[in-house]
Write a protein that holds these residues in place. Structure first.
Motif, PDB file in Angstrom:
ATOM      1  N   SER A 226      37.710  38.431  21.896  1.00 44.82           N
ATOM      2  CA  SER A 226      37.563  37.383  22.782  1.00 44.82           C
ATOM      3  C   SER A 226      36.894  37.661  24.192  1.00 44.82           C
ATOM      4  CB  SER A 226      39.000  36.359  23.043  1.00 44.82           C
ATOM      5  OG  SER A 226      39.620  37.084  23.605  1.00 44.82           O
ATOM      6  N   PHE A 227      37.366  38.666  24.403  1.00 46.81           N
ATOM      7  CA  PHE A 227      36.610  39.179  26.073  1.00 46.81           C
ATOM      8  C   PHE A 227      35.150  39.298  25.939  1.00 46.81           C
ATOM      9  CE2 PHE A 227      35.529  41.972  29.286  1.00 46.81           C
ATOM     10  CZ  PHE A 227      36.321  41.268  30.432  1.00 46.81           C
ATOM     11  N   ASP A 228      34.548  39.891  24.713  1.00 47.37           N
ATOM     12  CA  ASP A 228      32.907  39.958  24.876  1.00 47.37           C
ATOM     13  C   ASP A 228      32.615  38.576  24.446  1.00 47.37           C
ATOM     14  OD1 ASP A 228      32.919  42.784  25.037  1.00 47.37           O
ATOM     15  OD2 ASP A 228      32.619  43.139  23.057  1.00 47.37           O
ATOM     16  N   LEU A 229      33.103  37.824  23.758  1.00 49.02           N
ATOM     17  CA  LEU A 229      32.727  36.377  23.875  1.00 49.02           C
ATOM     18  C   LEU A 229      32.690  35.669  24.904  1.00 49.02           C
ATOM     19  CD1 LEU A 229      34.069  35.785  20.260  1.00 49.02           C
ATOM     20  CD2 LEU A 229      31.705  35.951  20.657  1.00 49.02           C
ATOM     21  N   ALA A 230      33.782  35.575  25.571  1.00 48.95           N
ATOM     22  CA  ALA A 230      34.102  34.954  26.791  1.00 48.95           C
ATOM     23  C   ALA A 230      32.978  35.480  27.897  1.00 48.95           C
ATOM     24  CB  ALA A 230      35.289  34.693  27.140  1.00 48.95           C
ATOM     25  N   PHE A 231      32.916  36.931  27.977  1.00 50.36           N
ATOM     26  CA  PHE A 231      32.335  37.360  29.151  1.00 50.36           C
ATOM     27  C   PHE A 231      30.777  37.132  28.737  1.00 50.36           C
ATOM     28  CE2 PHE A 231      30.438  40.711  31.657  1.00 50.36           C
ATOM     29  CZ  PHE A 231      31.802  40.682  32.621  1.00 50.36           C
ATOM     30  N   CYS A 232      30.324  36.940  27.692  1.00 53.72           N
ATOM     31  CA  CYS A 232      28.760  36.609  27.483  1.00 53.72           C
ATOM     32  C   CYS A 232      28.428  34.980  27.831  1.00 53.72           C
ATOM     33  CB  CYS A 232      28.250  37.153  26.450  1.00 53.72           C
ATOM     34  SG  CYS A 232      26.436  36.714  26.153  1.00 53.72           S
ATOM     35  N   LEU A 233      29.446  34.418  27.135  1.00 53.28           N
ATOM     36  CA  LEU A 233      29.439  32.831  27.244  1.00 53.28           C
ATOM     37  C   LEU A 233      29.543  32.407  28.607  1.00 53.28           C
ATOM     38  CD1 LEU A 233      31.609  31.770  24.103  1.00 53.28           C
ATOM     39  CD2 LEU A 233      29.167  31.301  24.642  1.00 53.28           C
ATOM     40  N   ASN A 234      30.341  32.841  29.611  1.00 53.56           N
ATOM     41  CA  ASN A 234      30.529  32.939  31.045  1.00 53.56           C
ATOM     42  C   ASN A 234      29.248  33.012  31.707  1.00 53.56           C
ATOM     43  OD1 ASN A 234      31.758  32.471  33.391  1.00 53.56           O
ATOM     44  ND2 ASN A 234      32.080  34.614  33.701  1.00 53.56           N
ATOM     45  N   HIS A 235      28.257  33.900  31.177  1.00 56.67           N
ATOM     46  CA  HIS A 235      27.017  33.974  32.130  1.00 56.67           C
ATOM     47  C   HIS A 235      25.999  32.814  31.990  1.00 56.67           C
ATOM     48  CE1 HIS A 235      27.362  37.789  34.186  1.00 56.67           C
ATOM     49  NE2 HIS A 235      28.147  38.194  33.073  1.00 56.67           N
ATOM     50  N   THR A 245      18.048  21.398  35.441  1.00 57.45           N
ATOM     51  CA  THR A 245      16.880  21.185  34.500  1.00 57.45           C
ATOM     52  C   THR A 245      17.154  21.833  33.182  1.00 57.45           C
ATOM     53  OG1 THR A 245      15.640  22.881  35.299  1.00 57.45           O
ATOM     54  CG2 THR A 245      15.523  20.806  36.626  1.00 57.45           C
ATOM     55  N   ASN A 246      17.803  23.179  33.011  1.00 60.21           N
ATOM     56  CA  ASN A 246      18.006  23.555  31.873  1.00 60.21           C
ATOM     57  C   ASN A 246      19.374  23.801  31.307  1.00 60.21           C
ATOM     58  OD1 ASN A 246      15.402  24.972  32.342  1.00 60.21           O
ATOM     59  ND2 ASN A 246      15.620  26.600  31.624  1.00 60.21           N
ATOM     60  N   ARG A 247      20.193  22.748  31.806  1.00 55.47           N
ATOM     61  CA  ARG A 247      21.663  22.680  31.283  1.00 55.47           C
ATOM     62  C   ARG A 247      21.776  22.473  29.738  1.00 55.47           C
ATOM     63  NH1 ARG A 247      24.078  19.275  35.199  1.00 55.47           N
ATOM     64  NH2 ARG A 247      24.237  21.162  36.429  1.00 55.47           N
ATOM     65  N   ASP A 248      21.109  21.617  29.380  1.00 53.83           N
ATOM     66  CA  ASP A 248      21.030  21.450  27.847  1.00 53.83           C
ATOM     67  C   ASP A 248      20.938  22.336  26.966  1.00 53.83           C
ATOM     68  OD1 ASP A 248      22.176  18.837  28.749  1.00 53.83           O
ATOM     69  OD2 ASP A 248      20.401  17.767  27.979  1.00 53.83           O
ATOM     70  N   ALA A 249      19.611  23.280  27.399  1.00 55.79           N
ATOM     71  CA  ALA A 249      19.372  24.128  26.473  1.00 55.79           C
ATOM     72  C   ALA A 249      20.185  25.335  26.613  1.00 55.79           C
ATOM     73  CB  ALA A 249      17.917  24.685  27.215  1.00 55.79           C
ATOM     74  N   LEU A 250      20.790  25.441  28.013  1.00 57.98           N
ATOM     75  CA  LEU A 250      21.675  26.590  28.056  1.00 57.98           C
ATOM     76  C   LEU A 250      22.932  26.458  27.406  1.00 57.98           C
ATOM     77  CD1 LEU A 250      20.861  27.804  31.787  1.00 57.98           C
ATOM     78  CD2 LEU A 250      20.641  28.908  29.695  1.00 57.98           C
ATOM     79  N   CYS A 251      23.562  25.135  27.306  1.00 57.40           N
ATOM     80  CA  CYS A 251      24.718  24.928  26.647  1.00 57.40           C
ATOM     81  C   CYS A 251      24.429  25.181  25.018  1.00 57.40           C
ATOM     82  CB  CYS A 251      25.114  23.368  26.956  1.00 57.40           C
ATOM     83  SG  CYS A 251      25.782  23.285  28.670  1.00 57.40           S
ATOM     84  N   ALA A 252      23.379  24.786  24.615  1.00 58.32           N
ATOM     85  CA  ALA A 252      23.082  24.735  23.348  1.00 58.32           C
ATOM     86  C   ALA A 252      22.833  26.205  22.750  1.00 58.32           C
ATOM     87  CB  ALA A 252      21.643  24.180  23.027  1.00 58.32           C
ATOM     88  N   GLU A 253      22.582  27.251  23.795  1.00 59.44           N
ATOM     89  CA  GLU A 253      22.512  28.456  23.758  1.00 59.44           C
ATOM     90  C   GLU A 253      24.025  29.219  23.567  1.00 59.44           C
ATOM     91  OE1 GLU A 253      19.679  31.213  23.733  1.00 59.44           O
ATOM     92  OE2 GLU A 253      19.388  29.620  22.476  1.00 59.44           O
ATOM     93  N   ALA A 254      24.892  28.641  24.334  1.00 60.68           N
ATOM     94  CA  ALA A 254      26.110  29.162  24.321  1.00 60.68           C
ATOM     95  C   ALA A 254      27.027  28.776  22.795  1.00 60.68           C
ATOM     96  CB  ALA A 254      26.861  28.233  25.446  1.00 60.68           C
ATOM     97  N   GLN A 255      26.578  27.459  22.383  1.00 64.76           N
ATOM     98  CA  GLN A 255      27.167  26.881  20.995  1.00 64.76           C
ATOM     99  C   GLN A 255      26.351  28.087  20.174  1.00 64.76           C
ATOM    100  OE1 GLN A 255      29.322  24.474  20.441  1.00 64.76           O
ATOM    101  NE2 GLN A 255      29.602  25.733  18.884  1.00 64.76           N
ATOM    102  N   SER A 256      25.175  28.197  20.212  1.00 70.13           N
ATOM    103  CA  SER A 256      24.536  29.173  19.264  1.00 70.13           C
ATOM    104  C   SER A 256      24.912  30.472  19.021  1.00 70.13           C
ATOM    105  CB  SER A 256      22.846  29.380  19.393  1.00 70.13           C
ATOM    106  OG  SER A 256      22.389  27.907  19.402  1.00 70.13           O
ATOM    107  N   LEU A 257      25.413  31.051  20.323  1.00 71.37           N
ATOM    108  CA  LEU A 257      26.065  32.197  20.229  1.00 71.37           C
ATOM    109  C   LEU A 257      27.141  32.554  19.364  1.00 71.37           C
ATOM    110  CD1 LEU A 257      26.216  34.490  23.052  1.00 71.37           C
ATOM    111  CD2 LEU A 257      28.405  34.499  21.756  1.00 71.37           C
ATOM    112  N   TRP A 258      28.144  31.463  19.407  1.00 71.71           N
ATOM    113  CA  TRP A 258      29.153  31.282  18.863  1.00 71.71           C
ATOM    114  C   TRP A 258      28.990  31.132  17.060  1.00 71.71           C
ATOM    115  CZ3 TRP A 258      34.188  32.652  18.003  1.00 71.71           C
ATOM    116  CH2 TRP A 258      35.027  32.159  16.971  1.00 71.71           C
ATOM    117  N   ASN A 259      28.218  30.086  16.960  1.00 69.43           N
ATOM    118  CA  ASN A 259      27.782  29.725  15.551  1.00 69.43           C
ATOM    119  C   ASN A 259      27.196  31.003  14.727  1.00 69.43           C
ATOM    120  OD1 ASN A 259      28.391  27.191  16.190  1.00 69.43           O
ATOM    121  ND2 ASN A 259      26.321  26.364  16.184  1.00 69.43           N
ATOM    122  N   ALA A 260      26.510  31.999  15.391  1.00 65.48           N
ATOM    123  CA  ALA A 260      25.933  33.033  14.761  1.00 65.48           C
ATOM    124  C   ALA A 260      27.049  34.292  14.810  1.00 65.48           C
ATOM    125  CB  ALA A 260      24.670  33.696  15.630  1.00 65.48           C
ATOM    126  N   TYR A 261      28.065  34.405  15.489  1.00 66.93           N
ATOM    127  CA  TYR A 261      29.250  35.094  15.425  1.00 66.93           C
ATOM    128  C   TYR A 261      30.086  34.822  14.647  1.00 66.93           C
ATOM    129  CZ  TYR A 261      33.184  38.051  17.364  1.00 66.93           C
ATOM    130  OH  TYR A 261      34.134  38.788  17.387  1.00 66.93           O
TER     131      TYR A 261
END
Length: 335
Positions: A226-235, A245-261
């Motif tokens: 959970s530390f590595d995941l939360a640390f990267c998601l935090n950024h 202006t990039n909020r939705d795209a960055l939030c989608a990236e955060a979800q994509s990180l977990w979905n791939a993991y």
């Protein structure tokens, strides 16, 4: 550049056989890190990056850590290169006496730093999903019973580099949340499920020809995924707050990180790991404004925004990453 760094660089490449003793080498210090001296050394054989751990980190607060962590970092790089060769730099040897090592210099027109791309406002190019998949593969391999853990029995170093400056220090600045934050730190200190990188940040991820290459593993230890995941998601979520202006795209990236993991989780139930990740995430958010290593791109308005979002979620965590993102978006719309 200090004379001391120049001498250490020349001595290291000579000891590792990357340059003949007494041969002139060109040295170019690199900036940006707080925990190590890093430089490019140009030799007759090849150009390499050399890295030496610092006993006192380059931050405003007093922050000390043992220099032997350089040994664990080198071991992590070797493991990552053996496991996923395209996602880690080549390594050329380490000196125990100098507490330094040499590795491949990554450069070229198709190489970029993920942090720079995020802050530029450019549209994501699937980096988060690739990083999530990479982390999942590395964690899964290190969870096996035959994995050699001997180089990573250094949880006290992890405490000095991550738990104390990020969580314990932040708890001291928020006494009403101290029990909750310190509880997270204690749980992390007691875990040894997988090999944790400890600094999975966009500033430590180069992308070469579309492939993420993970660097700077001096916090590597056996710990909680959970530390590595939360640390990267935090950024990602901090930048989502910082860049509307990039909020939705960055939030989608955060979800994509977990979905791939998530498909790689084989050592426990993925839902349990996700719950610990979203419980830790707001504490790390708060740490990046009130801990020993605050992010440089947030002004006071941005820091207040982070506190407003993170504090209630430390007290009562979201259930899933998707729920966390929904809360972030809802609150951001009302600010």
């Amino acid at each position: 550049m200090s004379q001391d760094l120049a001498e250490r660089c020349a001595e290291l490449v000579a000891e590792l056989g990357l340059a003949n003793p007494g041969t002139d080498v060109r040295i170019r210090p690199l900036t940006g890190g707080v925990a190590s001296d890093i430089a490019v050394v140009e030799t007759e054989q090849r150009d390499v990056v050399v890295k030496f751990a610092l006993a006192k980190l380059k931050v405003a607060e007093d922050w000390f850590a043992p220099v032997h962590r350089n040994r664990a970092e080198y071991a992590w790089l070797k493991f990552a290169h053996d496991t996923c060769p395209a996602n880690a730099p080549k390594i050329f040897g380490r000196s125990e006496a100098l507490q330094g090592f040499a590795m491949e210099l990554l450069k070229g027109e198709h190489v970029y730093l993920w942090k720079d791309r995020l802050l530029s406002g450019a549209a994501p190019d699937g980096e988060a999903a690739k990083v999530g998949g990479l982390l999942g593969r590395l964690h899964a391999v290190s969870s096996r019973t035959d994995f050699d853990r001997s180089a990573f029995r250094n949880r006290d170093d992890f405490h000095a580099l991550r738990l104390e400056p990020y969580l314990s220090f932040t708890a001291g600045r928020h006494p009403d949340l101290a029990m909750r934050i310190n509880g997270l730190a204690e749980a992390l200190h007691g875990s040894d499920q997988v090999l944790v990188h400890g600094d999975v940040s966009p500033k430590n991820i180069l992308v070469r020809d579309g492939t993420p290459i993970l660097l700077d593993a001096e916090c590597a230890t056996m710990g909680d995924a959970s530390f590595d995941l939360a640390f990267c998601l935090n950024h990602l979520v901090l930048k989502a707050l910082h860049m509307p202006t990039n909020r939705d795209a960055l939030c989608a990236e955060a979800q994509s990180l977990w979905n791939a993991y998530a498909p790689h989780v084989c050592w426990e139930a993925a839902a349990d790991l996700e719950a610990r990740t979203v419980a830790l995430l707001p504490a790390l958010m708060l740490a990046r404004v009130d801990g020993k290593s605050p992010v440089e791109y947030l002004d006071e308005t941005g820091r207040r925004r982070v506190r407003t979002l993170s504090r209630p979620l430390i007290a009562e965590p979201a259930a899933t990453i998707s729920d966390f993102i929904d809360i972030l978006k809802k609150q951001a719309r009302h600010q």
